[in-house]
Design an enzyme around this catalytic site. Structure first.
Site, short mmCIF file in Angstrom:
data_model
loop_
_atom_site.label_atom_id
_atom_site.label_comp_id
_atom_site.label_asym_id
_atom_site.label_seq_id
_atom_site.Cartn_x
_atom_site.Cartn_y
_atom_site.Cartn_z
N HIS A 247 0.85 -1.20 0.00
CA HIS A 247 0.00 0.00 0.00
C HIS A 247 0.88 1.25 0.00
O HIS A 247 0.63 2.20 -0.73
CB HIS A 247 -0.92 0.01 1.23
CG HIS A 247 -1.90 -1.14 1.24
ND1 HIS A 247 -3.04 -1.14 0.49
CD2 HIS A 247 -1.87 -2.33 1.88
CE1 HIS A 247 -3.69 -2.27 0.69
NE2 HIS A 247 -3.00 -3.01 1.53
N GLU A 248 1.91 1.22 0.84
CA GLU A 248 2.82 2.37 0.96
C GLU A 248 3.47 2.66 -0.39
O GLU A 248 3.54 3.81 -0.83
CB GLU A 248 3.90 2.04 2.02
CG GLU A 248 5.07 3.01 2.01
CD GLU A 248 5.97 2.88 3.25
OE1 GLU A 248 5.65 2.09 4.17
OE2 GLU A 248 7.00 3.57 3.30
N ARG A 249 3.96 1.61 -1.05
CA ARG A 249 4.70 1.81 -2.30
C ARG A 249 3.79 2.25 -3.43
O ARG A 249 4.20 2.99 -4.32
CB ARG A 249 5.44 0.50 -2.66
CG ARG A 249 6.57 0.26 -1.70
CD ARG A 249 7.17 -1.14 -1.79
NE ARG A 249 8.16 -1.28 -0.72
CZ ARG A 249 8.66 -2.44 -0.31
NH1 ARG A 249 8.26 -3.57 -0.88
NH2 ARG A 249 9.55 -2.47 0.65
#
Ligand SMILES: Cc1cc2nc3c(=O)[nH]c(=O)nc-3n(C[C@H](O)[C@H](O)[C@H](O)COP(=O)(O)OP(=O)(O)OC[C@H]3O[C@@H](n4cnc5c(N)ncnc54)[C@H](O)[C@@H]3O)c2cc1C
Length: 385
Positions: A247-249
């Site tokens: 999700h972060e990336r």
């Protein structure tokens, strides 16, 4: 007439887009210079307003205040946040929506979701993700912070570094070692409230870019964390964090094609009016071709992102595509920021120019959340090399 956007987005998506755009224009962009200057933004106030509008839990379960919407709405939100003038605030917000809360949403107990996820979605609590340590960045498994079980508590000792929102956070989603056994099943993700004795912000860090987002070094001295604060199963934290990283990336992909386009648009305005050798700079074919090359890469970036959204909607694992996208997005942002600054000449080197902020802010994209080389390791591994 059908527009290119209509292929992917409905009228309802566009309504959300307008609401986020209005918010960015009224509540964020006018304050960016001030927050950059102060090296901090008032996150409780800002997140409170975003929570009221339902922006902090677009995909999350309505039971905890989320909107329960699909990945396309989430993309609309991320695209519009990328119009913020600089990456500091989108990073601070991204931590709240895509870095510190996905595992809590997917694996947290009802108690944890009621106590921490709900207020995070409402913007009443600020969250941070605490993984990196002085001796463990790219190699997450080298982390040394320990959480030792003692009755119905864990005793937390150690430190974390480069933690975005760390100065203001009400709770951390923290990865700690809960066993000395080798392998990936010796780590747990815990929710760590920052008002428990033993917590301290040892330093607020001074950074090259992302200046409107605060970044901290944190210290944990025998903090007693309730056992109920473990997310999911003890020992599975490393696995949850690897999933959470996806999700972060992903967040950087829309940031790249939107912000790079914004940089180009503003640079073209300059090139049209800047006279060099008796003609506007935009007349130089070498510059026009360079711009066209970047626009082509931006379009590729956008299409890869839309493909990933389709994969996620179909429930497919997009680790390979997200890893490729993260490397590409980071390099594209750095290249366009650097190239646009060049086209501004000396003016671009002045701190008062927005392009200089983009240039400074873009640098972290190839390092944070998995450096380019780490992403390439993931891609090569998935290809079986
Ligand atoms: C502004 C900022 C905000 C951040 N926010 C957070 C946060 O909120 N929470 C959090 O937990 N962390 C955060 N981080 C930490 C960030 O994720 C790490 O800095 C990053 O993962 C790299 O780790 P490192 O700095 O320890 O670099 P190292 O692991 O020491 O790596 C140094 C360099 O070595 C190279 N390298 C690494 N691995 C390989 C490899 N396998 N092959 C070849 N070369 C390699 C890369 O070029 C890398 O940049 C933040 C960092 C910054 C600067």
């Amino acid at each position: 007439m059908t527009s290119k956007n209509d292929i992917y987005f409905s009228k309802e998506h566009e309504q959300v887009r307008r609401a986020v755009r209005d918010f960015v224009n009224k509540e964020i962009n006018p304050y960016m210079d001030e927050w950059e200057e102060k090296s901090e933004a008032p996150l409780h106030e800002l997140f409170g307003k975003m929570g009221d509008l339902g922006f902090l839990g677009i995909r999350y379960d309505p039971k905890y205040g989320g909107q329960g919407l699909d990945y396309w709405y989430e993309l609309v939100f991320l695209e519009e946040m990328a119009h913020v003038k600089g990456f500091g605030i989108p990073t601070a917000v991204g931590v709240q929506t895509h870095m510190a809360t996905p595992a809590l949403h997917d694996y947290g107990s009802d108690f944890l979701k009621e106590t921490y996820l709900k207020p995070a979605i409402a913007g009443k609590m600020v969250s941070a993700i605490a993984v990196t340590e002085p001796g463990a960045g790219s190699d997450v498994s080298a982390l040394k912070t320990t959480a030792r079980k003692q009755g119905d508590h864990y005793v937390l000792n150690g430190s974390k570094i480069y933690i975005t929102n760390g100065v203001q956070a009400d709770f951390l989603t923290l990865l700690a070692r809960t066993s000395d056994d080798p392998g990936y099943h010796s780590f747990s993700l815990l929710v760590v409230p920052t008002d428990i004795p033993g917590f301290s912000v040892s330093r607020k860090l001074d950074k090259l870019g992302l200046r409107s987002s605060d970044t901290a070094e944190l210290f944990f001295d025998s903090m007693r964390i309730p056992a109920a604060n473990v997310i999911g199963k003890e020992g599975e934290g490393f696995i949850y964090q690897m999933q959470q990283f996806q999700h972060e990336r992903f967040v950087i992909l829309p940031a790249a094609y939107i912000a790079a386009r914004d940089m180009i648009d503003m640079t073209v305005e300059h090139l049209r009016q800047r006279m060099v050798f008796g003609k506007p700079l935009i007349k130089k074919q070498v510059l026009r071709h360079r711009l066209a090359g970047w626009l082509t890469e931006i379009e590729c970036m956008r299409q890869l992102t839309y493909h990933i959204v389709q994969m996620k909607t179909a429930g497919l694992d997009a680790t390979r595509e997200i890893s490729m996208g993260k490397v590409y997005a980071a390099r594209l942002l750095r290249k366009v920021a650097d190239g646009c600054l060049q086209m501004y000449g000396g003016l671009g080197f002045m701190n008062e120019m927005l392009i200089s902020r983009y240039y400074r802010d873009a640098r972290i994209m190839s390092i944070g959340g998995g450096a380019d080389e780490v992403m390439q390791d993931v891609i090569a591994k998935l290809e079986g090399y």
